[in-house]
Design a protein around this motif. Structure first.
Motif, short mmCIF file in Angstrom:
data_model
loop_
_atom_site.label_atom_id
_atom_site.label_comp_id
_atom_site.label_asym_id
_atom_site.label_seq_id
_atom_site.Cartn_x
_atom_site.Cartn_y
_atom_site.Cartn_z
N GLY A 1 96.60 68.27 9.30
CA GLY A 1 96.03 68.50 7.89
C GLY A 1 94.33 67.97 7.82
O GLY A 1 93.69 67.86 6.96
N ALA A 2 93.94 67.39 9.10
CA ALA A 2 92.81 67.13 9.15
C ALA A 2 92.27 67.18 10.84
O ALA A 2 93.15 66.83 11.58
N ARG A 3 91.15 67.59 10.88
CA ARG A 3 90.54 67.46 12.51
C ARG A 3 89.23 67.06 12.46
O ARG A 3 88.30 67.48 11.55
N GLN A 4 89.00 66.08 13.69
CA GLN A 4 87.65 65.57 13.84
C GLN A 4 87.01 66.69 15.00
O GLN A 4 87.58 66.70 15.91
N PHE A 5 85.75 66.72 14.74
CA PHE A 5 85.10 67.59 15.81
C PHE A 5 83.89 66.77 16.32
O PHE A 5 83.28 65.82 15.52
N VAL A 6 83.48 66.77 17.54
CA VAL A 6 82.49 66.10 18.07
C VAL A 6 81.71 66.84 18.81
O VAL A 6 82.24 67.93 19.47
N ALA A 7 80.30 66.88 18.92
CA ALA A 7 79.46 67.30 20.02
C ALA A 7 78.96 66.48 20.93
O ALA A 7 78.70 65.68 20.76
N VAL A 8 79.32 67.00 22.07
CA VAL A 8 79.24 66.23 23.46
C VAL A 8 78.21 67.03 24.00
O VAL A 8 77.94 68.02 24.53
N ALA A 9 76.91 66.11 24.30
CA ALA A 9 75.89 66.43 25.09
C ALA A 9 76.01 66.59 26.46
O ALA A 9 77.08 66.03 27.06
N THR A 10 75.24 67.08 27.22
CA THR A 10 75.34 67.43 28.68
C THR A 10 75.65 66.41 29.81
O THR A 10 76.40 66.03 30.32
N ASP A 11 75.05 65.28 29.22
CA ASP A 11 75.23 63.82 29.81
C ASP A 11 76.44 63.09 29.26
O ASP A 11 76.57 61.89 29.85
N GLY A 12 77.17 63.55 28.48
CA GLY A 12 78.53 62.79 28.08
C GLY A 12 78.49 62.13 26.92
O GLY A 12 79.40 61.80 26.07
N THR A 13 77.05 62.07 26.10
CA THR A 13 76.97 61.40 24.99
C THR A 13 77.62 62.10 23.74
O THR A 13 77.16 63.35 23.67
N TRP A 14 78.26 61.30 23.04
CA TRP A 14 78.73 61.99 21.86
C TRP A 14 77.60 62.12 20.73
O TRP A 14 77.19 60.96 20.21
N ALA A 15 77.08 63.16 20.54
CA ALA A 15 75.71 63.27 19.72
C ALA A 15 75.99 63.36 18.26
O ALA A 15 74.93 63.28 17.49
N GLY A 16 77.24 64.03 17.75
CA GLY A 16 77.60 63.89 16.38
C GLY A 16 79.05 64.34 16.27
O GLY A 16 79.68 64.67 17.28
N SER A 17 79.31 64.15 14.90
CA SER A 17 80.87 64.33 14.66
C SER A 17 80.76 64.70 12.91
O SER A 17 79.89 64.61 12.32
N LEU A 18 81.91 65.60 12.67
CA LEU A 18 82.55 65.75 11.53
C LEU A 18 83.66 65.90 11.38
O LEU A 18 84.48 66.49 12.34
N THR A 19 84.49 65.50 10.08
CA THR A 19 85.77 65.91 10.04
C THR A 19 86.05 66.84 9.01
O THR A 19 85.43 66.61 7.78
N VAL A 20 86.98 67.74 8.98
CA VAL A 20 87.53 68.42 7.91
C VAL A 20 88.84 67.98 7.52
O VAL A 20 89.93 67.92 8.37
N LEU A 21 89.21 67.76 6.46
CA LEU A 21 90.48 67.36 5.63
C LEU A 21 90.76 68.60 4.92
O LEU A 21 90.03 69.56 4.33
N VAL A 22 92.19 68.97 4.87
CA VAL A 22 92.68 70.23 4.28
C VAL A 22 93.28 69.69 2.75
O VAL A 22 94.11 68.63 3.11
N GLU A 23 92.77 70.24 1.74
CA GLU A 23 93.26 69.77 0.39
C GLU A 23 93.96 70.79 -0.16
O GLU A 23 93.56 71.86 -0.28
N GLU A 24 95.27 70.45 -0.56
CA GLU A 24 96.26 71.40 -1.15
C GLU A 24 96.07 71.60 -2.57
O GLU A 24 95.83 70.65 -3.38
N ALA A 25 96.04 72.93 -2.94
CA ALA A 25 96.16 73.05 -4.59
C ALA A 25 97.09 72.53 -5.19
O ALA A 25 98.48 72.37 -4.51
N GLY A 26 97.00 71.99 -6.17
CA GLY A 26 97.88 71.22 -7.06
C GLY A 26 97.57 69.88 -6.71
O GLY A 26 98.42 68.90 -7.57
N SER A 27 97.20 69.28 -5.85
CA SER A 27 97.00 67.86 -5.47
C SER A 27 95.66 67.33 -6.16
O SER A 27 95.03 68.17 -6.86
N THR A 28 95.45 66.03 -5.96
CA THR A 28 94.10 65.45 -6.66
C THR A 28 93.47 65.03 -5.49
O THR A 28 93.88 64.26 -4.75
N ASP A 29 92.13 65.06 -5.50
CA ASP A 29 91.16 64.68 -4.51
C ASP A 29 90.81 63.09 -4.62
O ASP A 29 91.21 62.41 -5.54
#
Length: 188
Positions: free
Chosen positions: A67-95
């Motif tokens: 229900g959630a996935r974190q993504f990372v951008a890895v630079a050519t030198d191996g540095t984690w340059a950035g990230s974001l996470t996507v959560l899935v929210e179900e209809a009928g739930s409360t945020d």
């Protein structure tokens, strides 16, 4: 879901065994000058969390189905340059703000790109990868919340295709301030 942008980065989902890198990048993000209005968590809270918290977070993100996935951008030198996470929210739930969720949607959180990697399209590549994953989960749209004073983030989100929806919620840390909902929708 993997993607490559400009040959300079690989954008991919994190793996469960990468919890230490997840923790390090989160602590860097929470030291950013806009962190107090960009993240609900403080650096002090995050640094006090036990390693088991980060292990579990990474493991949950790597699970299938998830229900959630974190993504990372890895630079050519191996540095984690950035990230974001996507959560899935179900209809009928409360945020998180107590607002009813009317349809199945993705909610982007934890967006961060290291300052030295900003302004080159990396944020869009992160969003493209996260949105593609969310669409594969059957969501009808993707949204995020951004503080009214975080103009840099608002500009980046617009460049990634998100637009203000008109929904405003009080800022979690100070209800005299607001956060705006930005959405990316597509035809059914």
């Amino acid at each position: 879901m993997d993607g490559i942008t400009g040959g300079d980065y690989v954008v991919r989902a994190i793996r469960a065994d990468e919890w230490e890198a997840v923790k390090r990048l989160r602590l860097v993000a929470l030291r950013d000058p806009v962190a107090p209005i960009a993240f609900m968590e403080t650096y002090e809270d995050a640094v006090e969390r036990p390693d088991s918290f980060y292990r579990e977070r990474a493991a949950r993100s790597a699970e299938e189905p998830s229900g959630a996935r974190q993504f990372v951008a890895v630079a050519t030198d191996g540095t984690w340059a950035g990230s974001l996470t996507v959560l899935v929210e179900e209809a009928g739930s409360t945020d998180w703000a107590g607002v009813p969720v009317e349809r199945r949607q993705g909610h982007v959180v934890g967006v961060f790109v290291r300052p030295e990697h900003r302004g080159n399209g990396l944020i869009k590549a992160l969003f493209d990868t996260g949105v593609a994953w969310a669409r594969g989960q059957g969501v009808e749209r993707v949204r995020l919340m951004v503080h009214e004073d975080n103009q840099r983030a608002q500009g980046a989100y617009r460049k990634a295709g998100f637009v203000p929806s008109g929904v405003t919620v009080p800022f979690d840390k100070d209800d005299s301030e607001d956060e705006f909902e930005f959405v990316l929708e597509w035809a059914s």
